[in-house]
Design an enzyme around this catalytic site. Structure first.
Site, PDB file in Angstrom:
ATOM      1  N   GLU A 150     -21.544 111.180  10.073  1.00  0.00           N
ATOM      2  CA  GLU A 150     -20.139 111.933  10.099  1.00  0.00           C
ATOM      3  C   GLU A 150     -19.262 111.128  11.035  1.00  0.00           C
ATOM      4  O   GLU A 150     -19.776 110.413  12.024  1.00  0.00           O
ATOM      5  CB  GLU A 150     -20.632 113.405  10.777  1.00  0.00           C
ATOM      6  N   LYS A 202     -17.296 111.148  14.533  1.00  0.00           N
ATOM      7  CA  LYS A 202     -17.245 111.999  15.789  1.00  0.00           C
ATOM      8  C   LYS A 202     -15.808 112.111  16.496  1.00  0.00           C
ATOM      9  O   LYS A 202     -15.079 111.198  16.538  1.00  0.00           O
ATOM     10  CB  LYS A 202     -18.094 110.964  16.795  1.00  0.00           C
ATOM     11  N   ASP A 230     -12.726 113.396  18.718  1.00  0.00           N
ATOM     12  CA  ASP A 230     -12.563 113.406  19.962  1.00  0.00           C
ATOM     13  C   ASP A 230     -11.663 114.262  20.495  1.00  0.00           C
ATOM     14  O   ASP A 230     -10.441 114.245  20.507  1.00  0.00           O
ATOM     15  CB  ASP A 230     -11.867 111.795  20.233  1.00  0.00           C
ATOM     16  N   TYR A 275     -19.102 121.049  12.498  1.00  0.00           N
ATOM     17  CA  TYR A 275     -20.256 120.016  12.328  1.00  0.00           C
ATOM     18  C   TYR A 275     -21.391 120.611  12.629  1.00  0.00           C
ATOM     19  O   TYR A 275     -22.481 119.794  12.385  1.00  0.00           O
ATOM     20  CB  TYR A 275     -19.779 118.698  12.991  1.00  0.00           C
ATOM     21  N   LYS A 284     -20.563 104.954  19.635  1.00  0.00           N
ATOM     22  CA  LYS A 284     -19.178 105.006  19.944  1.00  0.00           C
ATOM     23  C   LYS A 284     -18.359 103.743  19.438  1.00  0.00           C
ATOM     24  O   LYS A 284     -18.981 102.636  19.645  1.00  0.00           O
ATOM     25  CB  LYS A 284     -19.324 105.103  21.654  1.00  0.00           C
ATOM     26  N   CYS A 325      16.947 101.687  45.006  1.00  0.00           N
ATOM     27  CA  CYS A 325      17.009 102.233  43.657  1.00  0.00           C
ATOM     28  C   CYS A 325      17.618 101.001  42.753  1.00  0.00           C
ATOM     29  O   CYS A 325      18.749 100.682  43.129  1.00  0.00           O
ATOM     30  CB  CYS A 325      17.878 103.403  43.473  1.00  0.00           C
ATOM     31  N   CYS A 341      21.442 102.423  41.832  1.00  0.00           N
ATOM     32  CA  CYS A 341      22.647 102.712  42.449  1.00  0.00           C
ATOM     33  C   CYS A 341      22.447 101.920  44.096  1.00  0.00           C
ATOM     34  O   CYS A 341      23.294 102.225  44.698  1.00  0.00           O
ATOM     35  CB  CYS A 341      22.697 104.121  42.696  1.00  0.00           C
ATOM     36  N   CYS A 365      14.626 108.147  44.619  1.00  0.00           N
ATOM     37  CA  CYS A 365      15.998 107.809  44.804  1.00  0.00           C
ATOM     38  C   CYS A 365      16.727 109.123  45.251  1.00  0.00           C
ATOM     39  O   CYS A 365      16.460 109.922  44.277  1.00  0.00           O
ATOM     40  CB  CYS A 365      16.807 107.201  43.771  1.00  0.00           C
ATOM     41  N   CYS A 373      23.655 108.995  40.981  1.00  0.00           N
ATOM     42  CA  CYS A 373      22.844 107.908  40.628  1.00  0.00           C
ATOM     43  C   CYS A 373      22.759 108.199  39.033  1.00  0.00           C
ATOM     44  O   CYS A 373      22.410 109.311  38.559  1.00  0.00           O
ATOM     45  CB  CYS A 373      21.410 108.071  41.096  1.00  0.00           C
TER      46      CYS A 373
HETATM   47  S1  IVH Z   1     -23.423 117.420  16.663  1.00  0.00           S
HETATM   48  C1  IVH Z   1     -26.806 118.916  19.484  1.00  0.00           C
HETATM   49  N1  IVH Z   1     -21.462 116.299  15.355  1.00  0.00           N
HETATM   50  O1  IVH Z   1     -19.677 115.049  20.533  1.00  0.00           O
HETATM   51  C2  IVH Z   1     -25.626 118.466  18.661  1.00  0.00           C
HETATM   52  N2  IVH Z   1     -20.924 116.649  17.641  1.00  0.00           N
HETATM   53  O2  IVH Z   1     -21.849 114.274  22.679  1.00  0.00           O
HETATM   54  C3  IVH Z   1     -24.505 118.976  18.623  1.00  0.00           C
HETATM   55  N3  IVH Z   1     -18.899 115.706  18.485  1.00  0.00           N
HETATM   56  O3  IVH Z   1     -20.425 117.842  22.322  1.00  0.00           O
HETATM   57  C4  IVH Z   1     -23.176 118.006  18.307  1.00  0.00           C
HETATM   58  N4  IVH Z   1     -18.024 115.150  16.473  1.00  0.00           N
HETATM   59  O4  IVH Z   1     -18.157 118.044  21.287  1.00  0.00           O
HETATM   60  C5  IVH Z   1     -21.742 116.830  16.653  1.00  0.00           C
HETATM   61  N5  IVH Z   1     -19.634 115.221  14.009  1.00  0.00           N
HETATM   62  C6  IVH Z   1     -20.166 115.785  15.279  1.00  0.00           C
HETATM   63  C7  IVH Z   1     -19.307 115.598  16.354  1.00  0.00           C
HETATM   64  C8  IVH Z   1     -19.726 115.980  17.569  1.00  0.00           C
HETATM   65  C9  IVH Z   1     -17.751 115.180  17.555  1.00  0.00           C
HETATM   66  C10 IVH Z   1     -18.916 115.868  19.833  1.00  0.00           C
HETATM   67  C11 IVH Z   1     -19.301 117.496  20.218  1.00  0.00           C
HETATM   68  C12 IVH Z   1     -20.557 117.161  21.226  1.00  0.00           C
HETATM   69  C13 IVH Z   1     -20.419 115.593  21.610  1.00  0.00           C
HETATM   70  C14 IVH Z   1     -21.758 114.963  21.631  1.00  0.00           C
END
Ligand code: IVH
Length: 671
Positions: free
Chosen positions: A113, A115, A117, A225, A312, A406, A409, A424, A430
């Site tokens: 999946e 991740k 942010d 998720y 990551k 500045c 001016c 300034c 200005c």
């Molecule tokens: S699973 C026990 N799936 O990443 C596992 N987390 O470091 C529960 N996150 O706190 C998390 N996308 O905020 C999971 N597809 C995804 C995710 C995801 C983002 C974040 C989430 C979690 C952190 C884990």
């Protein structure tokens, strides 16, 4: 027979929920925005007429409110763990091997999946209704942010379909899509408010805002998720998420079943670049063992599950040469250093400039003339200078010096006490400051003068027609000259003059914001306006009066008094007043005042369900009572909501101060 109001309300709610789902989750609207708005208006009207059918989960309740409510805390029924993470593909491969060994040769599937942010959230549903939204907090307990989450249109308030357990939790990520993030930062840049470094900070900051109406405006979204509960429909993660999708959740769109290391590696390789096309920020990938029984077998370490791992993405970095540092003057006179760079390609965009924020950053990185700089754009949209390649520095290169005067001016800069910023002080002379204040004044959330933007401001200023916001209101006399400017026909001029005229009915609180009083942002302006009620009271207020207003600290108070001690500003206010701008809040409805609580001192404690704390405070005052913060012998009673603090409870009991609940209080003032 025509529909009964109750049926009509329910039908509208169902339809609006369906259209919300089509629009925000599926991205396939079936009706026009206008039809949607009309249905919503009709529902609002009916709900107002028949308050007995009110429902906090109605689609009309997604707009949020201006009312401030401190968050209460909630202990997670199941702790919110984090994931073990790595930047290396080999370590992900090790995870697969480890899992295979631990499952002793049993077949298993891994789900790959994205991740996302943002900031994690846990939603609890009971009998198909959203009952609670809680932030991760420390993993054990988080803040209850249900009102804010309800404003996210893709979050179902009531579930659709069938088969959901009576009670379950769903976890996901609250995100701010790139497009909303860019819009928000552009607006903040214009208002000279600090920019959000990345969508993650913006999402978590927004989620923790006290004003859910502002949250509603920001355009958060949520992707889910993880489903948790005792009676989940399936024995595996993938099918459960697909079920959640049927119930109306926006489930992570990328969920791929993978079998073995090769699949995993290909998935990583693909998304390392493909993710850049996604509408939301991602910082990696997550790999999860699909089968719930196998998950249970693999178990957990103290902090994270053994059945999942996060990979990551590397933040993108480029090396490029500094051409020169420019120093830019903002509306408040603050001078910001900007690194002008040899153009370089970074995460799909060409970067030419990066803010250096303030002097201390130049010093910390020890930047020299024409240095080779590392520029990064992790989750961030604004590139950041993160380092210097010292080896590439020419021996004669000199350290970058912050300007002492500045750049526009020539006024000597002064250091703002307690801050890294230089300023300034030539406020009235200005040009970038004058134009910046004018631009702010005409802005959409201030006086909203249509037809005037950054370019027109500069034209009006350069021609000497407008030097202060007050001059806008006498601009008419230059209309002939204006029409003669290239690209400025009679229609444009008319539009500008109409916009100026219309601004005279902008409410007082926005006038206060429009004045560009340092440290007075939108929220503070609102609070001030509501507390002082008119400009004369504000101009004469001393520090003590100002700091007695909620959320106004000594720094803001000082800035306000200093602003109004300046005759130039007072004079401008007088001109604005003479032009006909609103200089007071509308009269309060005197008939709603009573003396039912005359002479009574009342302490408010806990959280309430019918009204907010602020509303109760206002009710006390409107009925002649006094709201005090601490319980003493003088307290007549405590108005207590849920979760009244134990110390207060103890104190009230020991002093024999009566404690009444909100229903009793409301009965008291509606005699
Ligand atoms: S699973 C026990 N799936 O990443 C596992 N987390 O470091 C529960 N996150 O706190 C998390 N996308 O905020 C999971 N597809 C995804 C995710 C995801 C983002 C974040 C989430 C979690 C952190 C884990």
């Amino acid at each position: 027979m025509s529909e009964q109001p109750k049926q009509q309300i329910e039908r509208l709610r169902d339809e609006l929920n369906r259209h919300n789902y089509n629009y925000y989750v599926l991205n396939t609207p079936e009706i026009s925005d206008r039809d949607f708005d009309m249905m919503m208006k009709e529902l609002e009207r009916l709900e107002k007429e028949y308050p007995e059918y009110a429902d906090p989960l109605s689609p009309t309740q997604r707009v949020g409110s201006d009312i401030n409510k401190a968050f209460t805390q909630h202990v997670h029924q199941r702790p919110m763990l984090s994931l073990g993470n790595t930047y290396s593909i080999e370590e992900v491969d090790d995870f697969v091997t480890r899992t295979r060994d631990a499952l002793m040769g049993e077949d298993f599937t891994i789900i790959g999946e994205m991740k996302y942010d943002g900031t994690s959230i846990s939603l609890t549903y009971e009998h198909g209704k959203l009952v609670r939204a809680v932030t991760r907090g420390d993993g054990e307990r988080g803040d209850v942010v249900t009102d804010n989450v309800k404003t996210i249109k893709s979050v179902p308030l009531r579930l659709q379909g069938t088969g959901w357990p009576d009670e379950f939790e769903i976890r996901g990520e609250i995100v701010l899509p790139w497009i909303e993030f860019d819009r928000l930062n552009a607006e903040r840049e214009f208002n000279e408010e600090p920019l959000f470094a990345n969508p993650r900070n913006a999402a978590s900051g927004t989620l923790k805002m006290q004003n859910s109406a502002e949250v509603a405006r920001r355009g958060l979204d949520a992707v889910f998720y993880y489903l948790l509960g005792d009676n989940l429909p399936f024995d595996n993660h993938y099918d459960n998420m697909m079920a959640a999708k049927e119930w109306g959740f926006k489930v992570t769109p990328v969920m791929k079943p993978l079998h073995g290391i090769d699949d995993v590696d290909k998935f990583i390789e693909h998304w390392d670049t493909a993710r850049k096309e996604l509408p939301m920020a991602t910082d990696g990938l997550v790999f999860k063992v699909n089968n719930l029984r196998q998950q249970l077998n693999l178990g957990y370490t103290a902090k994270s599950p053994r059945w999942a791992i996060a990979y990551k993405f590397q933040a993108e970095r480029a090396l490029t040469q500094l051409q020169h540092v420019s120093f830019e003057v903002g509306r408040m006179g603050i001078v910001t250093p900007v690194a002008n760079l040899d153009p370089v390609l970074l995460s799909g965009t060409i970067v030419k400039r990066a803010s250096l924020h303030n002097e201390s950053i130049i010093r910390t990185l020890d930047i020299h003339d024409h240095d080779m700089l590392y520029v990064e754009k992790g989750g961030e949209i604004i590139p950041k200078v993160t380092g210097v390649d010292v080896k590439a520095r020419a021996p004669e290169a000199k350290p970058i010096e912050f300007v002492t005067h500045c750049p526009v001016c020539g006024t000597p800069l002064v250091r703002i006490e307690g801050e890294a910023a230089w300023m300034c002080t030539n406020k009235e002379g200005c040009a970038p400051q004058i134009c910046g204040r004018l631009e702010h004044f005409v802005g959409r959330r201030m006086m909203n003068i249509e037809g005037i933007g950054e370019e027109i401001v500069v034209i009006l200023f350069r021609n000497g027609w407008v030097k202060s916001p007050a001059d806008l209101y006498t601009l008419k006399r230059y209309s002939q000259d204006m029409m003669r400017l290239p690209g400025m026909g009679p229609r444009t001029v008319e539009r500008i003059l109409d916009g100026i005229e219309a601004s005279k009915s902008v409410p007082f609180e926005r006038v206060v914001y429009a004045l560009s009083i340092p440290y007075v942002g939108e929220t503070v302006a609102k609070k001030l306006a509501r507390a002082v009620r008119d400009i004369d009271t504000l101009m004469e207020a001393d520090i003590e009066t100002l700091t007695s207003i909620d959320d106004i600290g000594p720094r803001i108070a000082e800035s306000i008094t200093e602003y109004f001690n300046n005759p130039v500003n007072r004079d401008m206010v007088e001109h604005l007043r003479a032009a006909g701008l609103r200089m007071s809040m509308p009269e309060e409805d005197e008939s709603s005042r009573t003396s039912l609580l005359e002479g009574k001192t009342i302490v408010i404690s806990g959280t309430f369900s019918r009204h907010s704390r602020d509303e109760y405070k206002e009710m006390i005052e409107r009925n002649g009572g006094k709201n005090a913060s601490g319980i003493s012998k003088k307290t007549d009673f405590v108005l207590a909501g849920e979760n009244m603090g134990p110390a207060k409870l103890e104190k009230a009991r020991s002093l024999n101060v009566p404690i009444i609940n909100e229903d009793e209080f409301l009965a008291m003032i509606t005699q």
